[in-house]
Design a protein around this motif. Structure first.
Motif, PDB file in Angstrom:
ATOM      1  N   ILE A 170     -26.905  26.684  67.689  1.00  0.00           N
ATOM      2  CA  ILE A 170     -26.418  28.004  67.273  1.00  0.00           C
ATOM      3  C   ILE A 170     -24.897  28.050  67.387  1.00  0.00           C
ATOM      4  CG2 ILE A 170     -26.551  30.497  67.702  1.00  0.00           C
ATOM      5  CD1 ILE A 170     -29.314  30.013  68.927  1.00  0.00           C
ATOM      6  N   LYS A 171     -24.250  28.406  66.287  1.00  0.00           N
ATOM      7  CA  LYS A 171     -22.780  28.493  66.259  1.00  0.00           C
ATOM      8  C   LYS A 171     -22.306  29.930  66.024  1.00  0.00           C
ATOM      9  CE  LYS A 171     -22.766  23.946  66.279  1.00  0.00           C
ATOM     10  NZ  LYS A 171     -22.542  23.245  67.545  1.00  0.00           N
ATOM     11  N   GLN A 172     -23.213  30.805  65.562  1.00  0.00           N
ATOM     12  CA  GLN A 172     -22.832  32.177  65.220  1.00  0.00           C
ATOM     13  C   GLN A 172     -23.042  33.114  66.421  1.00  0.00           C
ATOM     14  OE1 GLN A 172     -25.238  30.405  63.745  1.00  0.00           O
ATOM     15  NE2 GLN A 172     -24.696  30.078  61.618  1.00  0.00           N
ATOM     16  N   PRO A 173     -22.438  34.318  66.374  1.00  0.00           N
ATOM     17  CA  PRO A 173     -22.639  35.273  67.469  1.00  0.00           C
ATOM     18  C   PRO A 173     -24.111  35.677  67.631  1.00  0.00           C
ATOM     19  CG  PRO A 173     -20.855  35.969  66.017  1.00  0.00           C
ATOM     20  CD  PRO A 173     -21.520  34.814  65.339  1.00  0.00           C
TER      21      PRO A 173
ATOM     22  N   LEU B 244     -28.602  37.899  64.436  1.00  0.00           N
ATOM     23  CA  LEU B 244     -29.135  36.655  65.012  1.00  0.00           C
ATOM     24  C   LEU B 244     -29.616  36.937  66.442  1.00  0.00           C
ATOM     25  CD1 LEU B 244     -27.499  33.149  64.737  1.00  0.00           C
ATOM     26  CD2 LEU B 244     -28.555  33.911  66.860  1.00  0.00           C
TER      27      LEU B 244
ATOM     28  N   LEU C 200     -21.816  32.867  73.438  1.00  0.00           N
ATOM     29  CA  LEU C 200     -22.155  33.220  72.056  1.00  0.00           C
ATOM     30  C   LEU C 200     -22.401  34.719  71.864  1.00  0.00           C
ATOM     31  CD1 LEU C 200     -24.767  30.368  71.408  1.00  0.00           C
ATOM     32  CD2 LEU C 200     -22.548  30.555  70.278  1.00  0.00           C
TER      33      LEU C 200
ATOM     34  N   ASN D  79     -22.458  38.477  71.210  1.00  0.00           N
ATOM     35  CA  ASN D  79     -21.614  39.401  70.447  1.00  0.00           C
ATOM     36  C   ASN D  79     -21.169  40.578  71.332  1.00  0.00           C
ATOM     37  OD1 ASN D  79     -20.453  39.991  68.023  1.00  0.00           O
ATOM     38  ND2 ASN D  79     -22.393  40.223  66.917  1.00  0.00           N
TER      39      ASN D  79
ATOM     40  N   THR E 106     -26.128  25.571  72.305  1.00  0.00           N
ATOM     41  CA  THR E 106     -24.935  25.571  71.436  1.00  0.00           C
ATOM     42  C   THR E 106     -24.926  24.384  70.458  1.00  0.00           C
ATOM     43  OG1 THR E 106     -23.717  24.614  73.292  1.00  0.00           O
ATOM     44  CG2 THR E 106     -23.350  26.939  72.863  1.00  0.00           C
TER      45      THR E 106
END
Ligand SMILES: C[S@@+](CC[C@H](N)C(=O)[O-])C[C@H]1O[C@@H](n2cnc3c(N)ncnc32)[C@H](O)[C@@H]1O
Length: 189
Positions: free
Chosen positions: A88-91, A23, A126, A128, A85
């Motif tokens: 987008i909730k994923q790394p 992502l 967020l 990674n 945010t």
């Protein structure tokens, strides 16, 4: 083609990370060059999010992505990156911020220090492990100078145990050349 400038440096630094990215985010879609770069240099399954507050910017971006047949993997969002945010909730594996105003557009619709810093803070949450963020800032106009000053203060205070923050600039260029910041999330412990 000129290869020594802030935007090209951002692309060179990000490119190796994009090969395995799930992502990625373009926080300022503008005319779509950075969104296209992210979409074209990530695997087919990668999800790309691109934000802009101007519908004209998203129209331009959509057309560019369609031309290069990469539109299907991109979510275009007509909203401020300060709300990242909400979407987008994923790394996030990689993010690009190309600050300033839409080239050829209204200079008053430029990025602003408060929302830029809000968006960067959210994206850091967020990011990674070993994820990368680039921020190109443009001090060549009054608003851009103010934004750079606040941005630099904010970035210089980021916890060095969690993130590495670097800065790249041209040293022989007059008239306030762009400044590139690079942030990497460290492995913990
Ligand atoms: C320098 S341009 C980006 C260039 C673009 N990445 C490209 O490749 O063409 C800056 C963009 O930021 C957008 N912008 C300004 N404030 C914003 C905000 N709060 N959230 C998202 N985009 C914003 C402007 O509308 C403008 O299109």
């Amino acid at each position: 083609m000129q290869v020594v400038n802030a935007v090209m440096m951002a692309q060179r630094l990000l490119k190796p990370r994009l090969a395995t990215a799930g992502l990625v985010v373009d926080a300022t879609a503008g005319n779509g060059q950075d969104t296209l770069f992210l979409a074209a240099n990530t695997p087919a399954a990668t999800v790309v999010w691109a934000f802009d507050i101007q519908s004209q910017a998203l129209t331009n971006t959509k057309e560019l992505l369609a031309k290069y047949e990469v539109a299907a993997k991109v979510h275009l969002v007509l909203d401020s990156h300060a709300h990242i945010t909400r979407y987008i909730k994923q790394p996030v594996d990689a993010a690009m911020f190309n600050l300033g105003y839409l080239p050829g557009g209204d200079h008053k619709l430029s990025t602003l220090p408060q929302t830029t810093i809000q968006a960067i803070a959210q994206t850091l949450q967020l990011l990674n492990t070993e994820g990368l963020m680039t921020i190109a800032a443009y001090p060549g106009y009054e608003q851009g100078r103010l934004e750079l000053r606040e941005l630099h203060q904010y970035l210089a205070a980021i916890d060095q145990k969690k993130f590495s923050v670097a800065c790249w600039s041209m040293v022989n260029q007059t008239n306030f050349p762009p400044i590139l910041y690079l942030i990497e999330k460290k492995r913990s412990g």
